[in-house]
Design a protein around this motif. Sequence first.
Motif, PDB file in Angstrom:
ATOM      1  N   GLN A 124     -14.084  -2.042   3.100  1.00 35.95           N
ATOM      2  CA  GLN A 124     -14.086  -1.490   1.747  1.00 35.95           C
ATOM      3  C   GLN A 124     -14.301  -2.554   0.675  1.00 35.95           C
ATOM      4  OE1 GLN A 124     -10.197   0.250   1.850  1.00 35.95           O
ATOM      5  NE2 GLN A 124     -10.859   2.014   3.046  1.00 35.95           N
ATOM      6  N   GLY A 125     -14.681  -3.750   1.091  1.00 41.06           N
ATOM      7  CA  GLY A 125     -14.899  -4.837   0.136  1.00 41.06           C
ATOM      8  C   GLY A 125     -16.291  -4.779  -0.454  1.00 41.06           C
ATOM      9  N   VAL A 143      -3.842  -8.691   0.635  1.00 37.88           N
ATOM     10  CA  VAL A 143      -4.238  -7.303   0.355  1.00 37.88           C
ATOM     11  C   VAL A 143      -5.753  -7.220   0.183  1.00 37.88           C
ATOM     12  CG1 VAL A 143      -4.081  -5.419  -1.331  1.00 37.88           C
ATOM     13  CG2 VAL A 143      -2.005  -6.636  -0.624  1.00 37.88           C
ATOM     14  N   LYS A 144      -6.313  -8.175  -0.553  1.00 42.48           N
ATOM     15  CA  LYS A 144      -7.763  -8.181  -0.763  1.00 42.48           C
ATOM     16  C   LYS A 144      -8.493  -8.372   0.566  1.00 42.48           C
ATOM     17  CE  LYS A 144     -11.535 -10.538  -3.060  1.00 42.48           C
ATOM     18  NZ  LYS A 144     -11.986 -11.708  -3.765  1.00 42.48           N
ATOM     19  N   ARG A 202       0.812  -1.216   0.000  1.00 41.99           N
ATOM     20  CA  ARG A 202       0.000   0.000   0.000  1.00 41.99           C
ATOM     21  C   ARG A 202       0.848   1.270   0.000  1.00 41.99           C
ATOM     22  NH1 ARG A 202      -5.116  -1.458   0.253  1.00 41.99           N
ATOM     23  NH2 ARG A 202      -5.835  -3.199   1.509  1.00 41.99           N
ATOM     24  N   ASP A 212      -7.427  -7.653   3.533  1.00 42.15           N
ATOM     25  CA  ASP A 212      -7.250  -6.434   4.325  1.00 42.15           C
ATOM     26  C   ASP A 212      -8.252  -5.370   3.891  1.00 42.15           C
ATOM     27  OD1 ASP A 212      -5.645  -4.739   6.235  1.00 42.15           O
ATOM     28  OD2 ASP A 212      -5.350  -3.590   4.384  1.00 42.15           O
ATOM     29  N   THR A 213      -8.480  -5.264   2.604  1.00 44.11           N
ATOM     30  CA  THR A 213      -9.466  -4.309   2.076  1.00 44.11           C
ATOM     31  C   THR A 213     -10.855  -4.641   2.618  1.00 44.11           C
ATOM     32  OG1 THR A 213      -8.151  -4.007   0.064  1.00 44.11           O
ATOM     33  CG2 THR A 213     -10.477  -3.372  -0.050  1.00 44.11           C
ATOM     34  N   ARG A 224     -11.219  -3.807   6.294  1.00 44.07           N
ATOM     35  CA  ARG A 224     -11.351  -2.369   6.519  1.00 44.07           C
ATOM     36  C   ARG A 224     -12.752  -1.857   6.158  1.00 44.07           C
ATOM     37  NH1 ARG A 224      -6.263   0.875   5.738  1.00 44.07           N
ATOM     38  NH2 ARG A 224      -4.557  -0.584   6.039  1.00 44.07           N
TER      39      ARG A 224
END
Length: 101
Positions: free
Chosen positions: A57-58, A48-49, A24, A51-52, A55
């Motif tokens: 934001q998925g 990374v996915k 990031r 983690d998104t 957060r």
Amino acid sequence: MGSKSNRSRRYTEEFKRDAVALVRSSGRTVTEVAREIGGSAEGLRYWVKQDTIDRGQGAAGELTSAEREELRRLRRQNREQAETIEVLRKAAVFFAKESDR
């Protein structure tokens, strides 16, 4: 190419967080970072996915890590309870036959 032990390597949560943060913050591609840290690009891309998603934001319907862990726990509990019920059912049949004698 890669050995089996290399593919089944377990990484600490701290390592995963640091790797995701590096992707990031560095502006480099997942593949470049994976090569640098010695991991697979596919694994890092998944971290990374996830983690998104964690957060918030998925996409709708995607499970957070906590939800995935709870689902795993509930499935294990369900399996254990089904096994217990089966044992109890067999015991009930056995004792029903014994009492008929």
